[in-house]
Design a protein around this motif. Structure first.
Motif, short mmCIF file in Angstrom:
data_model
loop_
_atom_site.label_atom_id
_atom_site.label_comp_id
_atom_site.label_asym_id
_atom_site.label_seq_id
_atom_site.Cartn_x
_atom_site.Cartn_y
_atom_site.Cartn_z
N GLU A 1 53.07 35.72 68.13
CA GLU A 1 53.16 36.74 67.09
C GLU A 1 52.50 36.24 65.82
O GLU A 1 52.71 35.10 65.39
CB GLU A 1 54.63 37.08 66.81
N SER A 2 51.69 37.10 65.22
CA SER A 2 51.03 36.79 63.96
C SER A 2 51.63 37.64 62.86
O SER A 2 52.56 38.41 63.09
CB SER A 2 49.52 37.04 64.07
N GLY A 3 51.09 37.52 61.66
CA GLY A 3 51.52 38.34 60.54
C GLY A 3 50.45 39.36 60.18
O GLY A 3 49.32 39.30 60.65
N MET A 4 50.81 40.30 59.33
CA MET A 4 49.87 41.28 58.84
C MET A 4 49.02 40.66 57.75
O MET A 4 49.51 39.86 56.95
CB MET A 4 50.64 42.49 58.29
N ALA B 1 49.82 34.34 56.09
CA ALA B 1 50.60 35.06 57.09
C ALA B 1 50.09 34.84 58.51
O ALA B 1 50.72 35.29 59.46
CB ALA B 1 50.60 36.56 56.77
N THR B 2 48.94 34.19 58.65
CA THR B 2 48.37 33.98 59.98
C THR B 2 48.08 32.50 60.18
O THR B 2 47.70 31.80 59.24
CB THR B 2 47.07 34.78 60.16
N GLN B 3 48.24 32.03 61.41
CA GLN B 3 48.14 30.60 61.68
C GLN B 3 46.75 30.06 61.38
O GLN B 3 46.61 28.94 60.87
CB GLN B 3 48.49 30.33 63.15
N LEU B 4 45.72 30.83 61.67
CA LEU B 4 44.36 30.37 61.40
C LEU B 4 43.96 30.57 59.94
O LEU B 4 42.94 30.04 59.51
CB LEU B 4 43.37 31.14 62.28
N GLY B 5 44.72 31.37 59.22
CA GLY B 5 44.31 31.75 57.88
C GLY B 5 43.27 32.85 57.88
O GLY B 5 42.74 33.23 56.83
N ALA B 6 42.96 33.37 59.07
CA ALA B 6 41.93 34.40 59.21
C ALA B 6 42.53 35.78 58.98
O ALA B 6 43.67 36.06 59.34
CB ALA B 6 41.30 34.34 60.60
N LYS B 7 41.72 36.64 58.38
CA LYS B 7 42.03 38.05 58.26
C LYS B 7 41.00 38.82 59.08
O LYS B 7 39.98 38.27 59.49
CB LYS B 7 41.98 38.50 56.80
N GLY B 8 41.26 40.10 59.30
CA GLY B 8 40.35 40.89 60.11
C GLY B 8 39.00 41.08 59.45
O GLY B 8 38.87 41.16 58.23
N ALA B 9 37.95 41.15 60.27
CA ALA B 9 36.59 41.41 59.78
C ALA B 9 35.97 42.48 60.65
O ALA B 9 36.34 42.66 61.80
CB ALA B 9 35.75 40.14 59.84
N GLY B 10 35.00 43.19 60.10
CA GLY B 10 34.22 44.11 60.90
C GLY B 10 34.33 45.57 60.52
O GLY B 10 33.52 46.38 60.96
N GLU B 11 35.33 45.95 59.72
CA GLU B 11 35.48 47.35 59.33
C GLU B 11 35.10 47.58 57.87
O GLU B 11 35.07 48.72 57.40
CB GLU B 11 36.92 47.81 59.56
N SER B 12 34.78 46.52 57.14
CA SER B 12 34.65 46.60 55.69
C SER B 12 33.57 47.56 55.23
O SER B 12 33.73 48.27 54.23
CB SER B 12 34.36 45.20 55.13
N GLY B 13 32.43 47.60 55.93
CA GLY B 13 31.33 48.46 55.49
C GLY B 13 31.67 49.93 55.53
O GLY B 13 31.18 50.71 54.71
N CYS B 14 32.50 50.32 56.49
CA CYS B 14 32.93 51.72 56.56
C CYS B 14 34.00 52.02 55.52
O CYS B 14 34.29 53.19 55.26
CB CYS B 14 33.48 52.03 57.95
#
Length: 776
Positions: free
Chosen positions: A615-618, A717-730
């Motif tokens: 389980e990850s975080g938002m 909030a996430t183990q990798l420190g990563a947030k989502g990518a790929g939707e930003s341009g829209c």
């Protein structure tokens, strides 16, 4: 994990995909396979009187042709439940209907029309032939009769009209609100209050590969091949439709040519194909063609918004109200819950103390609305960022300065918004400053001043858009399943519930495992998109793969190293704390202690596998997009001179892949801003006779100079420190472009500018004063 940040690996999939050796559903050859073709309504709304398939049966090569009356045991299309029943109890959130079951009750989506057509292209019959050509010939022989009813293709028409899509039920499928209502005294004492009415057009995701499904019966089991974003969900929904236990269905996702949210659930065509494959005992496939896709594939966006924004004399925001009437199509499905995403993100990146958002999900005579790259968040950003520019103009402030005064500062994180979101981390001002610096903001402002003094110069405008979005999904869906397994030759097989539709999982996820374990990347292979290999999973949507699946695989790598140490300790009869893992080997800490690589360990101790539900975080990615445009008032044309994108998705696993995702989504954002939008005739049928000549997409010729930059603020909030990518341009680009056009034209009524900014609309806005004079 900082050792990963900045690493770049060559894309494994490129050689296969770029040389034409990719394997898509249409490429899969199965002996005895039949093709399904659907006979579709040519009206948007009407009562189905009769369907006659008799002549189709006589066409050579046709195996069968059926209407709903012929297949009385054909189940309805199950409603996807991702965004409705799992809605968490959010602070200050009220939903009039709390589950998809309540929203759908009495509004079930039939696989074939039984008595009433509710959107153009809804299937009234299905024909199966020995090949696609014979099935098409058979479909041409099916006759049917529909008595037209008034078509409602906007929320306004559906709310104001007397026609109900479902007898005895409202055209409102769901109502909700979040935040607290703003006291009227706040508006009265504000130094400036601006209002606006905005229309978010219905869009088509338009992936290169349309929807596909191949169902192959094998005894009492069914193998389903489909380009899909969530194979385990598809398995559950098909099993429910057929009344089967899920272990009788296997779903496999081969190469997939894009999705953008449109391939995340089941559809009537999927249920029909699976049902007929079982009924006929033969493989059946459906390959959607482009015109068919344009008529009946999913839609995105589709909101009517009314906003009100208040500030004090210094430009500090006081209150924001957002009301949404969302077009969710003819049947409440995933789309019915998407407007809540807009409401929850209404605050944007600003410290507005009072925010209240209300919504109505409205049924219309259009195809069902689904997630489309940045769903809900793009709509929230557009409404707020347009209002920010209007407010800056009212106060006489530079738009960048107004934003800077109100951005949430870094020391306020984690930040609880008035709409119930808890932002994890951010440095919003740093993204704004980098965007301004990269654009050369002051220089463009100087050029704008020069042009405004030159009556022969074309107007120039600069537009900004600061955004924050949510990634990973909602609580209750922020987990993933996976495993790591080591073979005797040292190969490491990584399995997870994620599945790629172009995001380069095949490269990024094995490299993540290899880097974490300290082994050669070539030793790690990824197995995904197969419910036979991975018993459970969630899928890839909501920009969740790096944030959730990546964290899962890193966690599994740590478990694997621990298990390897324990095994080696037992094998060597050493205390576990004296055995160390390093670069793919286990070895004792003392001089002369034994050492063994993974392959040797497995040969000595047996199969090595670790499984986990993680389980990850938002998380909340953010950024600033900036655009410079030149407008020709006489032609209504908009030329984007420069586009700068600054995104922050925390720790970046592969910068090249993230940059490509940012660039690609920005091109889609340009399409949304300038070209794309559904148009309907008087009967509610889309004007698509000439395909992609009627629904315009940006091509390479329309892409302006785009510069992609980033800031990197890890997520706690996430183990990798990563947030989502790929939707930003829209999410960020459309508002930046629209604000730039408004800045160039400075129309007295900014509401004249709506998406898409077609030449006709831009010309009318540019000449509004002259047009008003003509009316007088």
């Amino acid at each position: 994990m900082n050792v990963l940040e900045g690493a770049t690996w060559a894309r494994r999939e490129d050689a296969r995909l770029l040389s034409g050796r990719g394997r898509y559903v249409a490429d899969i050859k199965v002996p005895g396979c039949l093709d399904a073709v659907f006979v579709r309504s040519r009206v948007a709304h009407g009562t189905l009187r009769d369907v006659d398939c008799t002549a189709a049966w006589r066409v050579p090569g046709v195996i069968g042709a059926w209407s709903a009356a012929d297949l009385r045991d054909l189940p309805p299309c199950g409603h996807a439940t991702t965004d409705l029943p799992d809605l968490p109890p959010m602070p200050h959130t009220v939903l009039a209907k709390l589950s998809s079951d309540e929203a759908v009750a009495g509004r079930e989506w039939p696989v074939l029309v039984k008595d009433r057509v509710r959107y153009p292209g809804e299937a009234v019959a299905v024909v199966v032939g020995e090949d696609r050509y014979r099935a098409e010939d058979g479909a041409a022989e099916v006759t049917f009769r529909i008595d037209p009813l008034p078509a409602m293709v906007t929320p306004t028409a559906a709310l104001e009209g007397t026609v109900r899509l479902f007898d005895g039920l409202s055209n409102i499928a769901l109502e909700g609100s979040t935040g607290q209502p703003v006291d009227e005294s706040v508006w009265q004492r504000a130094a400036a209050v601006v209002e606006g009415r905005y229309r978010q057009a219905l869009l088509m995701p338009t992936p290169m590969e349309c929807r596909t499904l191949l169902a192959v019966p094998e005894g009492d089991r069914l193998t389903v091949w489909s380009g899909h974003q969530a194979p385990h969900r598809l398995r559950r929904e098909l099993a429910a439709a057929l009344g089967w236990p899920i272990d009788r269905i296997r779903v496999v996702v081969p190469d997939t040519g894009g999705a953008f949210g449109s391939k995340s659930a089941s559809f009537p065509e999927y249920v029909a194909v699976a049902f007929l494959a079982v009924r006929l005992g033969r493989p059946v496939r459906w390959i959607e063609d482009r015109l068919e896709s344009m008529l009946v594939a999913t839609r995105g966006r589709g909101q009517d918004q009314h906003v009100r924004l208040a500030a004090d004399a210094d430009g500090h925001l006081l209150a924001y109200e957002l009301h949404i009437d969302a077009d969710v199509g003819a049947y409440p499905h995933i789309g019915a819950g998407l407007p809540m995403q807009t409401a929850w993100m209404a605050t944007g990146p600003y410290t507005t103390p009072r925010v209240h958002a209300t919504l109505r999900s409205v049924l219309t005579n259009t195809m069902t609305t689904y997630p489309y790259r940045g769903p809900g968040r793009a709509e929230a950003t557009m409404a707020l960022e347009r209002s920010m520019d209007t407010l800056a103009d009212r106060l006489g402030l530079d738009p960048a300065e107004l934003r800077r005064r109100n951005l949430i500062p870094p020391d306020r994180f984690p930040y609880q918004t008035p709409t119930g979101r808890r932002y994890d981390s951010g440095n919003y001002a740093a993204a704004l400053d980098l965007a301004l610096e990269t654009l050369g903001y002051d220089g463009w402002r100087a050029e704008q001043t020069r042009r405004r003094a030159d009556p022969d110069a074309l107007p120039l405008g600069i537009g900004l858009s600061c955004y924050v979005e949510r990634s990973g999904g909602e609580p209750g869906g922020l987990h993933e399943f996976g495993s790591l397994e080591v073979d005797e030759d040292g190969t490491i097989t990584a399995r997870c519930g994620a599945v790629s539709s172009g995001q380069s999982h095949e490269t990024v996820l094995p490299a993540l495992v290899a880097t974490t374990l300290g082994v050669d990347e070539a030793r790690v292979r990824l197995v995904d998109g197969d419910t036979g290999e991975q018993p459970d999973g969630i899928g890839s949507f909501a920009s969740r793969t790096a944030q959730v699946s990546g964290a899962l695989l890193q966690h599994l790598s740590a478990l694997l190293a621990d298990e390897a140490r324990d095994r080696a300790a037992k094998l060597w009869d050493l205390p576990p704390e004296t055995v160390r893992w390093s670069d793919g080997t286990v070895h004792g800490l003392q001089d002369g202690a034994p050492a063994m690589d993974l392959a040797e360990l497995v040969r000595a101790t047996g199969p090595l596998r670790v499984d986990e539900r993680f389980e990850s975080g938002m998380a909340f990615p953010f950024g600033t997009h900036a655009a410079v445009v030149e407008v020709d008032p006489e032609l209504g044309t908009v030329r984007v001179l420069r586009l700068v994108i600054v995104d922050d998705c925390g720790v970046v696993l592969n910068p090249a892949v993230v940059r490509a995702q940012s660039f690609g989504s920005a091109v889609q954002g340009l399409g949304q801003a300038l070209y794309e939008g559904m148009c309907f005739d008087d009967g509610g049928v889309p004007r698509l006779a000439d395909g992609l000549l009627d629904y315009l997409l940006p091509t390479a010729a329309e892409v302006p100079p785009v510069e992609v930059r980033d800031t990197r603020t890890p997520s706690p909030a996430t183990q990798l420190g990563a947030k989502g990518a790929g939707e930003s341009g829209c999410i960020g680009t459309p508002a930046a472009v629209l604000n730039a056009v408004a800045d160039a034209l400075r129309p007295a009524d900014r509401d004249l500018l709506q998406l898409p900014l077609t030449p006709d609309l831009v010309w009318r806005a540019a000449n509004a004063a002259d047009l008003r004079g003509a009316d007088r």
